[in-house]
Scaffold this motif. Structure first.
Motif, PDB file in Angstrom:
ATOM      1  N   ALA A 226       0.634  -1.214   0.060  1.00 59.56           N
ATOM      2  CA  ALA A 226       0.179   0.018  -0.414  1.00 59.56           C
ATOM      3  C   ALA A 226       0.591   1.380   0.171  1.00 59.56           C
ATOM      4  CB  ALA A 226      -0.913  -0.095   0.629  1.00 59.56           C
ATOM      5  N   ILE A 227       2.701   0.963   0.030  1.00 65.78           N
ATOM      6  CA  ILE A 227       3.218   2.545   0.171  1.00 65.78           C
ATOM      7  C   ILE A 227       4.252   1.746  -1.253  1.00 65.78           C
ATOM      8  CG2 ILE A 227       4.519   3.845   1.503  1.00 65.78           C
ATOM      9  CD1 ILE A 227       2.711   2.566   4.045  1.00 65.78           C
ATOM     10  N   ARG A 228       4.315   3.322  -1.250  1.00 66.20           N
ATOM     11  CA  ARG A 228       5.501   3.198  -2.304  1.00 66.20           C
ATOM     12  C   ARG A 228       6.513   4.080  -2.047  1.00 66.20           C
ATOM     13  NH1 ARG A 228       2.609   4.285  -8.038  1.00 66.20           N
ATOM     14  NH2 ARG A 228       5.400   3.824  -8.582  1.00 66.20           N
ATOM     15  N   PHE A 229       7.567   3.749  -2.429  1.00 66.27           N
ATOM     16  CA  PHE A 229       8.864   5.079  -1.930  1.00 66.27           C
ATOM     17  C   PHE A 229       9.055   5.564  -3.534  1.00 66.27           C
ATOM     18  CE2 PHE A 229       8.707   2.980   2.144  1.00 66.27           C
ATOM     19  CZ  PHE A 229       9.282   4.179   3.248  1.00 66.27           C
ATOM     20  N   LEU A 230       8.803   5.832  -4.215  1.00 62.41           N
ATOM     21  CA  LEU A 230       9.276   6.806  -5.197  1.00 62.41           C
ATOM     22  C   LEU A 230      10.450   7.390  -5.644  1.00 62.41           C
ATOM     23  CD1 LEU A 230       5.872   8.674  -5.933  1.00 62.41           C
ATOM     24  CD2 LEU A 230       6.833   5.649  -6.558  1.00 62.41           C
ATOM     25  N   GLY A 231      11.230   8.212  -4.293  1.00 63.75           N
ATOM     26  CA  GLY A 231      12.562   8.647  -4.877  1.00 63.75           C
ATOM     27  C   GLY A 231      12.283   9.470  -5.546  1.00 63.75           C
ATOM     28  N   PHE A 232      13.602   9.877  -5.345  1.00 62.84           N
ATOM     29  CA  PHE A 232      13.312  11.906  -6.620  1.00 62.84           C
ATOM     30  C   PHE A 232      12.581  11.557  -7.667  1.00 62.84           C
ATOM     31  CE2 PHE A 232      15.673  15.454  -9.818  1.00 62.84           C
ATOM     32  CZ  PHE A 232      15.169  16.404  -8.683  1.00 62.84           C
ATOM     33  N   VAL A 233      12.070  12.748  -7.346  1.00 67.37           N
ATOM     34  CA  VAL A 233      10.929  13.322  -8.787  1.00 67.37           C
ATOM     35  C   VAL A 233      11.087  14.340  -9.415  1.00 67.37           C
ATOM     36  CG1 VAL A 233       9.125  11.698  -7.519  1.00 67.37           C
ATOM     37  CG2 VAL A 233       9.168  13.986  -7.142  1.00 67.37           C
ATOM     38  N   SER A 234      11.622  14.240 -10.725  1.00 70.13           N
ATOM     39  CA  SER A 234      11.313  15.172 -11.284  1.00 70.13           C
ATOM     40  C   SER A 234       9.808  17.068 -10.971  1.00 70.13           C
ATOM     41  CB  SER A 234      11.203  15.414 -12.729  1.00 70.13           C
ATOM     42  OG  SER A 234       9.650  14.785 -12.782  1.00 70.13           O
ATOM     43  N   GLU A 235      10.222  17.773 -11.502  1.00 70.02           N
ATOM     44  CA  GLU A 235       9.004  18.277 -11.142  1.00 70.02           C
ATOM     45  C   GLU A 235       7.946  18.060 -11.825  1.00 70.02           C
ATOM     46  OE1 GLU A 235       8.723  21.330  -8.975  1.00 70.02           O
ATOM     47  OE2 GLU A 235      10.658  20.681  -8.089  1.00 70.02           O
ATOM     48  N   SER A 236       7.806  17.982 -13.294  1.00 72.24           N
ATOM     49  CA  SER A 236       6.633  17.560 -14.240  1.00 72.24           C
ATOM     50  C   SER A 236       5.859  16.371 -13.060  1.00 72.24           C
ATOM     51  CB  SER A 236       7.139  17.224 -15.585  1.00 72.24           C
ATOM     52  OG  SER A 236       7.683  16.291 -15.402  1.00 72.24           O
ATOM     53  N   ASP A 237       7.164  15.142 -12.596  1.00 68.40           N
ATOM     54  CA  ASP A 237       6.355  13.997 -11.607  1.00 68.40           C
ATOM     55  C   ASP A 237       5.515  14.720 -10.801  1.00 68.40           C
ATOM     56  OD1 ASP A 237       6.605  12.602 -14.271  1.00 68.40           O
ATOM     57  OD2 ASP A 237       8.472  11.689 -12.860  1.00 68.40           O
TER      58      ASP A 237
END
Length: 375
Positions: free
Chosen positions: A253-264
């Motif tokens: 149920a929990i996702r670690f996405l790491g660094f994300v871009s401004e658009s993301d």
């Protein structure tokens, strides 16, 4: 005006964060208005020693860890090369106590001070260094005028002994054009997620309180198993947080996405049913107003700074810090009432539209002009 800035980093530094965005958004606009703006800061491996960033003439010295040793000397040389109308130190890490280096008018920008909360985050020697360095600020900067970014920071400064009449509160802005609700007919990635989805965006540090969001989600999913939590960002607390999610049986149920871009980041803010910010202390909470600009409410700890950037019951909800059950109740409340999510989102958007970087820069310009004139 000729303005000399001092900050630990500039916006191009790989470790730059909210303090650097705040500084450049303000003073980049002042540079565009014709003011001469220079910045003394630290550098990093392989960086250019000088650069022009957002119209600001940047000079970099040493690195993040050694700047405390060389920073005062670099400021002294910059003062000697070119006499400024005003010196401004942005204290968002260790103070450099630059007020004693010049007789020029002095301004101090304070996002927030750590106080005893630093002992929750850093090792004992590092925490003690920060705590001790903050204690002399009222005395060492007694001739300075202060720019606080929230009422919480102002109140903290007053409690430490800074006279209230020497403090100006100037809210940060938000780009309500770049951060905006999804347009009509937006693709599925820019629409509100079909299942109740909560979002944390920021550094993964212990004092940010992300563990309380994880524990709250686990508690809420006992009654509403469709809830999800997305965690975007990096930091040294990530392994502990991932282990906690596994121990609570929430890894699906929990996702670690790491660094994300401004658009993301923009897409994530539009998808979320609420932004979650369970930190023990902030200066303001820029993510709260970025979410608000996207018509997404926030669920936050009732902590300094966060209680300034969220209007309880209007743009989101404040909950007691460190109480997962209280956060879980608000998660379930939103999950069961999509009309409430949309109503809070509309009001949050109206709040965000009242904030702008142009307005904050104009207030900062007026504050500096008063400093110069009073000298």
């Amino acid at each position: 005006m000729n303005i000399l800035l001092v900050n630990w980093q500039d916006r191009e530094n790989p470790q730059a964060g909210g303090a650097e965005i705040h500084l450049h958004e303000l003073f980049g606009r002042l540079a565009a208005r014709g003011h001469r703006v220079r910045l003394v800061c630290s550098g990093w491996a392989g960086c250019a020693s000088t650069a022009t960033v957002d119209g600001i003439a940047v000079e970099r010295h040493a690195n993040r860890n050694s700047f405390t040793l060389v920073g005062r000397g670099a400021v002294r040389r910059a003062l000697a090369r070119e006499r400024p109308d005003v010196l401004v130190e942005d204290i968002n890490k260790l103070p450099l106590f630059t007020a004693g280096l010049t007789d020029r008018p002095m301004g101090v920008i304070i996002p927030h001070l750590f106080g005893r909360e630093i002992f929750q985050e850093a090792s004992l020697p590092s925490a003690l260094l920060v705590w001790l360095a903050e204690r002399p600020i009222p005395r060492a900067y007694r001739r300075a005028w202060f720019h606080a970014i929230s009422e919480s920071t102002r109140d903290d400064l007053i409690a430490r002994g800074v006279p209230g009449e020497r403090i100006e509160v100037i809210y940060p802005g938000v780009d309500a054009t770049a951060f905006a609700p999804a347009p009509a007919g937006a693709d599925v990635l820019n629409r509100r997620a079909p299942e109740p989805t909560f979002l944390y965006i920021g550094r993964l540090r212990r004092y940010k309180g992300v563990e309380f969001a994880i524990r709250a989600l686990a508690e809420a999913r006992g009654r509403r198993p469709e809830l999800r939590l997305l965690i975007a960002g990096r930091g040294d607390d990530q392994p502990r947080l991932e282990q906690l999610a596994r121990e609570l049986g929430q890894e699906q149920a929990i996702r670690f996405l790491g660094f994300v871009s401004e658009s993301d980041k923009l897409a994530l803010l539009r998808q979320a049913w609420a932004n979650v910010f369970p930190s023990v202390k902030e200066g303001w909470g820029i993510t709260n107003v970025e979410a608000a600009a996207c018509a997404t409410p926030s669920l936050c700890s009732d902590s300094p700074g966060l209680r300034d950037s969220v209007r309880h019951g209007e743009t989101g909800y404040l909950v007691p810090h460190g109480v997962p059950g209280a956060l879980a109740e608000r998660m379930m409340e939103l999950a069961g009432d999509v009309k409430l999510v949309e109503r809070l989102g509309r009001q949050a958007r109206q709040f965000a539209e009242s904030l702008s970087w142009d307005g904050a820069a104009a207030q900062t310009e007026q504050w500096l002009e008063r400093l110069v004139e009073s000298s």
